[in-house]
Enzyme design. Structure first.
Site, mmCIF file in Angstrom:
data_model
loop_
_atom_site.group_PDB
_atom_site.id
_atom_site.type_symbol
_atom_site.label_atom_id
_atom_site.label_comp_id
_atom_site.label_asym_id
_atom_site.label_seq_id
_atom_site.Cartn_x
_atom_site.Cartn_y
_atom_site.Cartn_z
ATOM 1 C CG ASP A 352 23.717 -44.628 -69.652
ATOM 2 O OD1 ASP A 352 22.975 -44.770 -70.280
ATOM 3 O OD2 ASP A 352 24.722 -44.153 -69.746
ATOM 4 C CB SER A 374 21.514 -40.278 -70.547
ATOM 5 O OG SER A 374 21.204 -41.342 -72.008
ATOM 6 C CD GLN A 424 19.198 -43.803 -71.210
ATOM 7 O OE1 GLN A 424 19.468 -43.536 -72.241
ATOM 8 N NE2 GLN A 424 19.928 -43.721 -70.189
#
Length: 444
Positions: A352, A374, A424
């Site tokens: 991430d 996110s 994502q």
């Protein structure tokens, strides 16, 4: 099933052994030996030692204490419980507390142990009990400064069964809120602590529900959704001040031989040894950046637990509008314990660091900054890999629309083997009031 596989299968189901790395469990499997007793036979007589630590494989025993203060006190133990004694070097140690919690410690030698049925035990000789102290993320107690920074970041304190507490270490990567990768890594670690070490994560689905406060501890509550012979499923809720901040669902699978093919090809990129670290790129570009909004901006980033080498560092300078793709190498700066579950947690943590920000590449301009948030994060682990060896993260953003961006990616080891695939989705917001940081730099 081979006898060695059967022993490993049994040992992996012992709660106190689930804290150990699989490499240590294999060493224990090599040195344990079976003992058998008939119903009504004495396994241990007071005044005699057990000769080590005994794990009950089949059957049931009763412990009869004959001390003056515990006259006739009885205790029953069954399969997967343990009893016996460790080396004298374990006095008052965490290992002895675990033995006493899961069975009975016979250090006082004032106990008769009687088999109530046909009994089979595996005995770990006393001289090998030191294997129970093997270092790993599961054994780290939060005070060992010799452990790697990544292991300290991922460290969780067990509160009770299926409940853990995590914190954000001072100086650990964060923005205005808890770093999302930390939540993923800690939640996956919490899930991994609730079953044996023979299964590894193959699918992780995470949802970022609200911003986490890095000044507040996070409580990780693990729900045992499914425990099958080959597949285990866990749901983990991350809670702060009574509110659900993050949700993770993970599935774990035993490694097995099967069909194989790989169509994915690792792109041709410079080797990491030929590339500058992301800190050197930032310094060379004379770009200021910071770890949190309430710290003074620095010209140099404090030592970061993950070494990142961007294959096209010009993307960080905002001097052009690059296409929505990016490749970078990463690995832990420090050597990690030999625990595949730990390495998966570190890879999840690092995944991430730079991800949804890539979807903003074609839209960079000098008069505004694009903020990213996110929403969800999906990982498929294809192969076990070491997070302290170089991994190439290849990211592509096929679409940005309706204030949302989506990025897909693949991770390769240095052999070109595909080790993970990821997706994502995140929100993209223009901010016309600030013109100092790109969203990628804000991660650091």
């Amino acid at each position: 099933m081979k006898s060695s596989d059967s022993v490993m299968e049994f040992l992996a189901g012992i709660p106190m052994l689930q804290r150990l790395p699989i490499s240590t469990l294999k060493r224990i499997a090599d040195v344990v030996f079976p003992v058998r007793f008939g119903a009504g036979e004495y396994v241990v007589l007071k005044g005699e030692g057990a000769g080590g630590l005994c794990f009950i494989k089949e059957g049931e025993i009763i412990l009869l204490r004959q001390s003056d203060t515990e006259k006739g006190l009885e205790r029953h133990l069954k399969a997967n419980d343990c009893f016996g004694s460790c080396s004298c070097t374990f006095s008052h140690s965490a290992i002895e507390r675990q033995v006493e919690h899961q069975g009975a410690l016979l250090s006082d030698q004032r106990v008769d142990v009687l088999a109530l049925s046909e009994l089979t035990c595996l005995v770990l000789p006393r001289e090998h009990c030191k294997l129970l102290q093997s270092k790993s993320i599961w054994m780290f107690d939060g005070r060992d400064e010799a452990s790697s920074l990544m292991e300290r970041i991922l460290h969780l304190v067990p509160i009770e069964v299926n409940l853990f507490r995590g914190i954000t270490l001072p100086g650990a990567p964060r923005g205005r809120q808890i770093f999302g990768g930390q939540l993923i890594g800690q939640a996956l670690a919490a899930a991994s602590k609730t079953f044996g070490c023979l299964k590894f994560a193959h699918h992780v689905q995470a949802y970022f529900l609200r911003g986490g406060d890095y000044k507040v501890p996070t409580i990780f509550k693990v729900f045992q959704v499914h425990d099958g012979k080959d597949i285990t499923t866990r749901r983990v809720e991350a809670i702060q001040e009574g509110k659900l901040a993050f949700l993770l669902v993970a599935s774990f699978l035993k490694e097995a031989d099967g069909l194989e093919h790989q169509e994915a090809v690792m792109p041709t990129v410079p080797s990491p040894d030929m590339l500058l670290s992301i800190e050197d790129v930032m310094e060379k570009s004379s770009l200021e950046y910071h770890l949190s909004s309430d710290e003074n901006k620095k010209k140099r980033l404090d030592p970061f637990p993950i070494d990142i080498r961007v294959c096209n560092p010009d993307i960080l300078t905002r001097l052009s509008r690059p296409p929505p793709r990016l490749s970078y190498w990463f690995k832990s700066r420090e050597k990690l314990s030999d625990d595949p579950a730990l390495h998966q947690c570190v890879v999840a943590y690092a995944s991430d660091l730079i991800f949804i920000q890539v979807s903003t590449n074609p839209h960079q301009r000098g008069d505004y900054v694009i903020r990213t948030l996110s929403l969800n994060h999906t990982m498929w682990f294809h192969r076990t890999t070491r997070a302290d060896e170089w991994i190439l993260h290849v990211i592509d953003s096929p679409l940005a629309y309706d204030a949302r961006g989506i990025c897909t990616s693949q991770m390769f080891n240095t052999k070109g083997e595909l080790v993970a695939s990821l997706v994502q989705e995140g929100l993209l917001r223009r901010d016309n009031t600030i013109n100092t940081d790109t969203s990628i730099r804000a991660k650091f």
